[in-house]
Design a protein around this motif. Structure first.
Motif, PDB file in Angstrom:
ATOM      1  N   LEU A   1       0.814  -1.216   0.000  1.00 28.04           N
ATOM      2  CA  LEU A   1       0.000   0.000   0.000  1.00 28.04           C
ATOM      3  C   LEU A   1       0.847   1.266   0.000  1.00 28.04           C
ATOM      4  O   LEU A   1       1.900   1.332   0.623  1.00 28.04           O
ATOM      5  N   GLN A   2       0.321   2.267  -0.707  1.00 27.72           N
ATOM      6  CA  GLN A   2       0.796   3.640  -0.575  1.00 27.72           C
ATOM      7  C   GLN A   2      -0.290   4.361   0.211  1.00 27.72           C
ATOM      8  O   GLN A   2      -1.479   4.091   0.029  1.00 27.72           O
ATOM      9  N   PHE A   3       0.104   5.295   1.063  1.00 29.85           N
ATOM     10  CA  PHE A   3      -0.835   5.976   1.940  1.00 29.85           C
ATOM     11  C   PHE A   3      -0.926   7.446   1.554  1.00 29.85           C
ATOM     12  O   PHE A   3       0.093   8.105   1.358  1.00 29.85           O
ATOM     13  N   PHE A   4      -2.153   7.947   1.474  1.00 33.12           N
ATOM     14  CA  PHE A   4      -2.387   9.345   1.127  1.00 33.12           C
ATOM     15  C   PHE A   4      -3.375   9.946   2.114  1.00 33.12           C
ATOM     16  O   PHE A   4      -4.237   9.245   2.651  1.00 33.12           O
ATOM     17  N   VAL A   5      -3.240  11.250   2.332  1.00 30.56           N
ATOM     18  CA  VAL A   5      -4.212  12.006   3.122  1.00 30.56           C
ATOM     19  C   VAL A   5      -4.693  13.170   2.267  1.00 30.56           C
ATOM     20  O   VAL A   5      -4.113  13.480   1.230  1.00 30.56           O
ATOM     21  N   GLY A   6      -5.735  13.830   2.745  1.00 33.79           N
ATOM     22  CA  GLY A   6      -6.273  14.979   2.034  1.00 33.79           C
ATOM     23  C   GLY A   6      -5.331  16.166   2.073  1.00 33.79           C
ATOM     24  O   GLY A   6      -4.290  16.159   2.742  1.00 33.79           O
ATOM     25  N   GLU A   7      -5.740  17.200   1.372  1.00 36.34           N
ATOM     26  CA  GLU A   7      -4.909  18.389   1.198  1.00 36.34           C
ATOM     27  C   GLU A   7      -4.499  19.039   2.516  1.00 36.34           C
ATOM     28  O   GLU A   7      -3.401  19.564   2.649  1.00 36.34           O
ATOM     29  N   SER A   8      -5.368  19.007   3.530  1.00 36.08           N
ATOM     30  CA  SER A   8      -5.053  19.663   4.807  1.00 36.08           C
ATOM     31  C   SER A   8      -3.984  18.911   5.598  1.00 36.08           C
ATOM     32  O   SER A   8      -3.408  19.465   6.531  1.00 36.08           O
ATOM     33  N   MET A   9      -3.749  17.656   5.238  1.00 34.82           N
ATOM     34  CA  MET A   9      -2.768  16.797   5.914  1.00 34.82           C
ATOM     35  C   MET A   9      -3.058  16.653   7.407  1.00 34.82           C
ATOM     36  O   MET A   9      -2.164  16.503   8.223  1.00 34.82           O
ATOM     37  N   HIS A  10      -4.322  16.689   7.774  1.00 31.06           N
ATOM     38  CA  HIS A  10      -4.734  16.569   9.171  1.00 31.06           C
ATOM     39  C   HIS A  10      -4.483  15.149   9.667  1.00 31.06           C
ATOM     40  O   HIS A  10      -4.825  14.177   8.996  1.00 31.06           O
ATOM     41  N   ASP A  11      -3.906  15.024  10.856  1.00 28.20           N
ATOM     42  CA  ASP A  11      -3.552  13.707  11.420  1.00 28.20           C
ATOM     43  C   ASP A  11      -4.744  12.786  11.638  1.00 28.20           C
ATOM     44  O   ASP A  11      -4.610  11.573  11.550  1.00 28.20           O
ATOM     45  N   ASP A  12      -5.885  13.358  11.977  1.00 27.67           N
ATOM     46  CA  ASP A  12      -7.044  12.534  12.314  1.00 27.67           C
ATOM     47  C   ASP A  12      -7.946  12.253  11.120  1.00 27.67           C
ATOM     48  O   ASP A  12      -8.989  11.631  11.271  1.00 27.67           O
ATOM     49  N   GLY A  13      -7.568  12.720   9.949  1.00 28.95           N
ATOM     50  CA  GLY A  13      -8.394  12.507   8.770  1.00 28.95           C
ATOM     51  C   GLY A  13      -8.266  11.098   8.221  1.00 28.95           C
ATOM     52  O   GLY A  13      -7.495  10.268   8.707  1.00 28.95           O
ATOM     53  N   ALA A  14      -9.034  10.851   7.184  1.00 26.72           N
ATOM     54  CA  ALA A  14      -9.040   9.540   6.533  1.00 26.72           C
ATOM     55  C   ALA A  14      -7.740   9.308   5.777  1.00 26.72           C
ATOM     56  O   ALA A  14      -7.107  10.247   5.300  1.00 26.72           O
ATOM     57  N   LEU A  15      -7.383   8.057   5.673  1.00 27.14           N
ATOM     58  CA  LEU A  15      -6.300   7.651   4.784  1.00 27.14           C
ATOM     59  C   LEU A  15      -6.924   7.124   3.500  1.00 27.14           C
ATOM     60  O   LEU A  15      -7.988   6.508   3.524  1.00 27.14           O
ATOM     61  N   VAL A  16      -6.260   7.379   2.402  1.00 26.07           N
ATOM     62  CA  VAL A  16      -6.629   6.800   1.116  1.00 26.07           C
ATOM     63  C   VAL A  16      -5.470   5.880   0.750  1.00 26.07           C
ATOM     64  O   VAL A  16      -4.304   6.254   0.881  1.00 26.07           O
ATOM     65  N   PHE A  17      -5.795   4.681   0.316  1.00 26.88           N
ATOM     66  CA  PHE A  17      -4.776   3.665   0.065  1.00 26.88           C
ATOM     67  C   PHE A  17      -4.691   3.376  -1.427  1.00 26.88           C
ATOM     68  O   PHE A  17      -5.711   3.243  -2.088  1.00 26.88           O
ATOM     69  N   ALA A  18      -3.476   3.264  -1.938  1.00 25.81           N
ATOM     70  CA  ALA A  18      -3.271   2.887  -3.337  1.00 25.81           C
ATOM     71  C   ALA A  18      -2.353   1.671  -3.374  1.00 25.81           C
ATOM     72  O   ALA A  18      -1.505   1.493  -2.500  1.00 25.81           O
TER      73      ALA A  18
END
Length: 168
Positions: A128-145
């Motif tokens: 997996l590669q891990f991505f977060v949204g633009e705000s890079m907030h720690d508690d936000g969702a991860l998106v996996f590729a």
């Protein structure tokens, strides 16, 4: 058009321009990404620069860049890879933060199926590669590729209950 925002941070993570397929009882959405070229466009206007006294290095110095469409469109920020322990710690915190924001049947289905989805992701953790949204907030969702065998384009995995649908 529908845009899907991270329920915890408000970051835009996906839109209906990218069709999804439900996996793991609908807890995960799989969306096919695609490598695209941005920047330089090679336009052949039929001229012969050598016959017209032109040099090959004349003109604009455009640089073509290859990007994955989903990452570029939603300005996803790649994160360092997680090991299993870090991933489990993240998921526990994410589940704790997300569960109170869900309502009724959605919350019950999430509680019932998130463990299987987490195990599914853990099986792929090294790929997996891990991505977060633009705000890079720690508690936000991860998106996996990740990359499927024989495919040059990565599918992305989203935790569906953590997305809020917004009409634009």
């Amino acid at each position: 058009m529908l845009v899907y925002q991270d329920l915890l941070t408000g970051d835009e993570l996906l839109s209906d321009s990218f069709p999804y397929k439900e996996v793991e009882n609908g807890v995960l959405w799989e969306v096919q990404g695609k490598w695209v070229v941005q920047g330089a466009v090679d336009v052949n206007i039929g001229a012969n620069p050598s016959a017209e006294g032109g040099c090959e290095d004349e003109g604009v110095d455009d640089q073509a860049v290859r990007v994955v469409d989903i990452v570029d469109t939603f300005r996803l920020q790649e994160q360092p890879a997680f090991d299993k322990k870090q991933f489990v710690t993240f998921m526990k915190r994410y589940i704790k933060n997300l569960t109170p924001k869900l309502e009724g049947e959605t919350q019950e289905a999430f509680k019932k199926n998130i463990e299987a989805a987490t195990k599914f992701l853990l099986q792929k953790i090294k790929d997996l590669q891990f991505f977060v949204g633009e705000s890079m907030h720690d508690d936000g969702a991860l998106v996996f590729a990740y990359y499927k065998e024989g495919s040059a384009d990565p599918p992305f995995l989203y935790i569906a209950p953590g997305l809020k649908e917004i009409k634009c």
